[in-house]
Design a protein around this motif. Structure first.
Motif, PDB file in Angstrom:
ATOM      1  N   THR A   1       0.811  -1.209   0.000  1.00 28.80           N
ATOM      2  CA  THR A   1       0.000   0.000   0.000  1.00 28.80           C
ATOM      3  C   THR A   1       0.850   1.268   0.000  1.00 28.80           C
ATOM      4  O   THR A   1       0.383   2.316  -0.401  1.00 28.80           O
ATOM      5  CB  THR A   1      -0.877   0.075   1.256  1.00 28.80           C
ATOM      6  OG1 THR A   1      -0.011   0.004   2.389  1.00 28.80           O
ATOM      7  CG2 THR A   1      -1.862  -1.048   1.302  1.00 28.80           C
ATOM      8  N   PHE A   2       2.097   1.173   0.460  1.00 27.30           N
ATOM      9  CA  PHE A   2       2.871   2.388   0.716  1.00 27.30           C
ATOM     10  C   PHE A   2       2.970   3.303  -0.499  1.00 27.30           C
ATOM     11  O   PHE A   2       2.933   4.513  -0.385  1.00 27.30           O
ATOM     12  CB  PHE A   2       4.266   2.040   1.241  1.00 27.30           C
ATOM     13  CG  PHE A   2       4.231   1.492   2.637  1.00 27.30           C
ATOM     14  CD1 PHE A   2       3.338   1.999   3.555  1.00 27.30           C
ATOM     15  CD2 PHE A   2       5.066   0.467   3.014  1.00 27.30           C
ATOM     16  CE1 PHE A   2       3.280   1.496   4.847  1.00 27.30           C
ATOM     17  CE2 PHE A   2       5.020  -0.048   4.306  1.00 27.30           C
ATOM     18  CZ  PHE A   2       4.131   0.463   5.220  1.00 27.30           C
ATOM     19  N   LYS A   3       3.089   2.693  -1.679  1.00 24.25           N
ATOM     20  CA  LYS A   3       3.230   3.490  -2.886  1.00 24.25           C
ATOM     21  C   LYS A   3       1.988   4.377  -3.105  1.00 24.25           C
ATOM     22  O   LYS A   3       2.062   5.433  -3.719  1.00 24.25           O
ATOM     23  CB  LYS A   3       3.433   2.554  -4.066  1.00 24.25           C
ATOM     24  CG  LYS A   3       3.845   3.275  -5.317  1.00 24.25           C
ATOM     25  CD  LYS A   3       4.006   2.324  -6.476  1.00 24.25           C
ATOM     26  CE  LYS A   3       4.166   3.124  -7.750  1.00 24.25           C
ATOM     27  NZ  LYS A   3       4.019   2.300  -8.929  1.00 24.25           N
ATOM     28  N   PHE A   4       0.851   3.907  -2.634  1.00 25.69           N
ATOM     29  CA  PHE A   4      -0.395   4.625  -2.897  1.00 25.69           C
ATOM     30  C   PHE A   4      -0.936   5.307  -1.641  1.00 25.69           C
ATOM     31  O   PHE A   4      -2.094   5.674  -1.581  1.00 25.69           O
ATOM     32  CB  PHE A   4      -1.448   3.664  -3.449  1.00 25.69           C
ATOM     33  CG  PHE A   4      -0.986   2.938  -4.677  1.00 25.69           C
ATOM     34  CD1 PHE A   4      -0.951   3.579  -5.896  1.00 25.69           C
ATOM     35  CD2 PHE A   4      -0.568   1.630  -4.606  1.00 25.69           C
ATOM     36  CE1 PHE A   4      -0.503   2.931  -7.026  1.00 25.69           C
ATOM     37  CE2 PHE A   4      -0.122   0.966  -5.734  1.00 25.69           C
ATOM     38  CZ  PHE A   4      -0.088   1.618  -6.953  1.00 25.69           C
ATOM     39  N   SER A   5      -0.091   5.428  -0.618  1.00 18.93           N
ATOM     40  CA  SER A   5      -0.586   5.954   0.649  1.00 18.93           C
ATOM     41  C   SER A   5      -0.218   7.417   0.830  1.00 18.93           C
ATOM     42  O   SER A   5       0.760   7.889   0.278  1.00 18.93           O
ATOM     43  CB  SER A   5       0.007   5.151   1.807  1.00 18.93           C
ATOM     44  OG  SER A   5      -0.502   3.852   1.775  1.00 18.93           O
ATOM     45  N   ASP A   6      -1.026   8.084   1.605  1.00 18.04           N
ATOM     46  CA  ASP A   6      -0.750   9.471   1.947  1.00 18.04           C
ATOM     47  C   ASP A   6      -1.027   9.633   3.438  1.00 18.04           C
ATOM     48  O   ASP A   6      -2.174   9.739   3.853  1.00 18.04           O
ATOM     49  CB  ASP A   6      -1.649  10.388   1.119  1.00 18.04           C
ATOM     50  CG  ASP A   6      -1.443  11.845   1.490  1.00 18.04           C
ATOM     51  OD1 ASP A   6      -0.501  12.118   2.255  1.00 18.04           O
ATOM     52  OD2 ASP A   6      -2.214  12.685   1.009  1.00 18.04           O
TER      53      ASP A   6
END
Lengths: 363, 356
Positions: free
Chosen positions: A166-171
């Motif tokens: 998820t990290f790539k798409f997390s904010d």
């Protein structure tokens, strides 16, 4: 009150309490607690989880105090302060409680399979197959159940790693500003975590089966700490990954996270994850099935084997009665409420009652 | 006795095996792409793209087309044309025609979101011209869906298209104070497609369009980290092409006046092409300044445009939300057009290639 002591060959090492407590806590609630939590405390929900964790440490302390005072399990405790007859009535409530717990876990898991993988799968048949496995395990005795708790917790741990996708798409700025909710909202969030957290009370039932129970204390507390940490991490990852409005749409946020996971050899991960969840809920059902049948045996001198079959049969039948999302939701709601009452209101009261009874008996 | 027990234990498993509907991969048609076109008010055409795997390992594209007023009924209508059941699990790209997108698309995306078999990584795009025509093109032997998917994914990873997929779309759509955007595809010829720009939405309706030349600047504004290519004109008719390897942006609200916002953009790049005699250190400085000015100009223009259209794809509202306790979205939206947003770029050229 007289219950013969459990022979040593049937007892478990103190460290196994860690696996029993944690595998009992981590169950079906993990799949979708984030939404309910955010409903009350918004993205400050992770604070609620920590608060709830602290409270549970307190309750765990109370549980050990009760068990140490009466040197036995909850049935002994009830008879200690309420006498034989009333004590039995109080104890038998817990048979129903564990049955409710089993029912909620199993039915919700079946619902997950039905929405995510096989919409046509029959509730009855899956419940029957699953419960048969549990009967087989519980029939092996408490040590086998503890072994399953160990595997049911250790084997699926790798699932935590898949959250890294998820990290790539997390904010994570979504979590700001911290403390944007009132204390009341945050405490309500803690309350909403009940269903996800309950299961630790099992210590009060397995106490006579622990070798050197004093040594098991630290393991029980460590289990609660680990569960709290796991939930906080999971909540923060979820809050970073979903926006608040989006999270409100996802009933099972943890599963929805897996929709982004992709490996070269498997396009979509939920199927593996859900199949793996079998292992996570297996100890849930086995431990509560064991506990319910154990109380049944202590109270009414029913052979434990018969007790297991009887309880398992009722669970399978009840499972098929819940058919819609709405009814399962109500079931979850009530289990959460009843769990809250028993763990956070009744158990501390029980400690007080036992302490008073002890004082009175001394005089 | 023991054998009987084992048998009794296994028996339910045998019974369970027939419980659910099986989906054998050879016996289903996997939908790999979908397109929606508007024909008139409240009527649209749905196009479903299915792949047929030929014996020589190439892929034949088959499309099923149906007309309807409801999304689900399009699919069930298409089922009636398909010899094998259509399943949605393999979908990779969904195309909305431009005019269709102006009327709102969230109702259509709902179905993909609700369907557990559809992944979060699928691409949503808009199309200039008919979506049906776009899906029906001939784009090589690997199949149209793969072609379009790869076209988008490599441009997102290394080039000027901002990160985009179903999950991010939904994330931004349901995020307070952020609007969504989708890449637009354009069928140039029967066997060519290009990414022609970005469609900007307000709520779920398309309101604006960014040309492909401006896409890099847009990406700088919306993606936290990005890379891409762009050209600058220098003095003496020299031109340079710069590849931005890393870029970062962050926002800063002015402490004394909360209506003033500065967007800092940091770009680290390398020179890829240069049309001049010698790339001296002085010229490198000149390139840096030129790039900086250009980024500031172009990005400011984009921001102003968004403010005029009332759309907030950069997520300025969201940033204000994270910086304000008790954030009032409505008040922010009323004030959005009056915000004083400035861009400050900082460009560093790290390398100039193997020659001067």
């Amino acid at each position: 009150m007289a219950s013969q002591p459990v022979p040593e060959r049937l007892q478990i090492s103190p460290f196994l309490v860690f696996y029993l407590v944690m595998s009992m806590q981590v169950g079906i609630g993990v799949l979708g607690f984030q939404r309910i939590l955010a409903n009350y405390a918004g993205y400050d929900g992770w604070i609620s989880i920590i608060i709830a964790g602290f409270v549970i440490h307190g309750v765990m302390w109370a549980i050990y105090k009760i068990a140490e005072t009466v040197d036995g399990d909850i049935v002994t405790a009830h008879e200690y302060f309420a006498g034989r007859f009333l004590g039995r009535i109080l104890s038998s409530v817990f048979i129903l409680y564990f049955m409710l717990y089993m029912l909620t876990v199993l039915r919700t898991y079946i619902e997950v399979i039905q929405t995510w993988i096989f919409p046509e799968m029959g509730t009855f048949w899956f419940a029957l197959g699953f419960i048969t496995l549990c009967i087989y395990i519980v029939a092996g005795g408490f040590r086998t159940v503890a072994g399953i708790a160990f595997f049911g917790l250790v084997l699926p741990t790798y699932l935590v790693l898949t959250l890294g996708f998820t990290f790539k798409f997390s904010d994570f700025t979504s979590l700001l500003p911290v403390w944007d909710h009132s204390i009341k909202d945050i405490v309500m969030g803690s309350y909403a975590m009940t269903l996800t957290y309950i299961g630790f009370e099992i210590v009060l039932f397995i106490y006579p089966f622990i070798k050197n129970p004093r040594q098991s204390k630290k393991w029980a507390h460590l289990a609660i700490l680990s569960t709290t940490l796991l939930y906080v991490v999971l909540a923060i990852i979820t809050f970073g990954y979903f926006s608040e409005g989006q999270l409100q749409k996802n009933i099972w946020a943890t599963l929805s996270i897996w929709q982004i996971t992709r490996f070269p050899f498997v396009e979509r991960f939920e199927y593996i994850g859900i199949a793996n969840w079998n292992l996570i809920i297996l100890p849930n059902i086995c431990i509560s099935l064991w506990a319910a049948s154990r109380i049944l045996k202590r109270l009414f001198h029913v052979q434990q084997r018969k007790g297991i079959l009887f309880i398992a049969g009722i669970i399978v039948i009840l499972c098929s009665l819940f058919q819609t999302r709405a009814s399962i939701n109500i079931l979850n709601d009530y289990t959460g409420k009843i769990g809250f009452f028993i763990n956070f209101i009744y158990l501390p009261m029980l400690l007080v009652a036992v302490k008073i009874a002890k004082k009175v008996k001394k005089q | 006795m023991k054998i009987v027990r084992v048998f009794l234990f296994c028996a339910p498993l045998l019974l369970l095996a027939g419980c659910v509907e099986s989906e054998i991969i050879d016996d289903v048609n996997i939908i790999v792409g979908a397109g929606f076109d508007k024909i008139e008010e409240d009527r649209f055409i749905g196009t479903y793209l299915v792949q047929d795997y030929l014996p020589d390992q190439s892929i034949k594209d088959i499309t099923y087309i149906s007309e309807s007023t409801l999304r689900r009924s399009v699919l069930s209508d298409a089922q009636k044309q398909s010899s094998e059941p259509l399943v949605t699990g393999g979908i990779r790209i969904v195309v909305f025609e431009e005019k269709f997108a102006e009327n709102g698309i969230i109702d259509f995306i709902d179905a993909f979101q609700r369907d557990a078999t559809v992944g979060s990584r699928i691409f949503l795009t808009t199309s200039r011209g008919s979506a049906q025509e776009l899906l029906k093109g001939e784009y090589g032997s690997r199949g149209n869906s793969n072609y379009l998917y790869n076209l988008l994914s490599h441009n997102i990873n290394d080039r000027d298209i901002p990160e985009s997929n179903l999950h991010l779309f939904l994330h931004d759509f349901y995020q307070e104070g952020k609007d969504v955007y989708l890449p637009q595809l354009h069928k140039k010829s029967p066997n060519q497609v290009e990414i022609s720009g970005m469609t900007i939405f307000k709520d779920d309706s398309a309101v604006d369009f960014i040309e492909k030349d401006d896409m890099f600047y847009f990406k700088l504004l919306v993606d936290k980290y990005s890379s891409g290519y762009f050209n600058v004109d220098l003095s003496k008719d020299n031109e340079a092409s710069v590849h931005s390897i890393r870029s970062k942006h962050h926002f800063k609200i002015n402490d004394s006046d909360r209506d003033k916002l500065t967007i800092h953009i940091n770009v680290k790049g390398i020179v890829k092409e240069f049309t001049g005699d010698k790339l001296t250190e002085q010229i490198v400085k000149e390139i840096e300044n030129a790039v900086q000015r250009k980024i500031e100009d172009e990005c400011s223009q984009l921001v102003q445009r968004f403010q005029e259209k009332g759309s907030d794809p950069i997520g300025i509202g969201k940033y204000y939300r994270t910086q304000t306790r008790g954030f009032d979205l409505k008040k922010f939206k009323d004030n959005y057009a009056n915000l004083d947003i400035r861009i400050e770029a900082d460009v560093t050229i790290e390398e100039t290639g193997v020659i001067d």
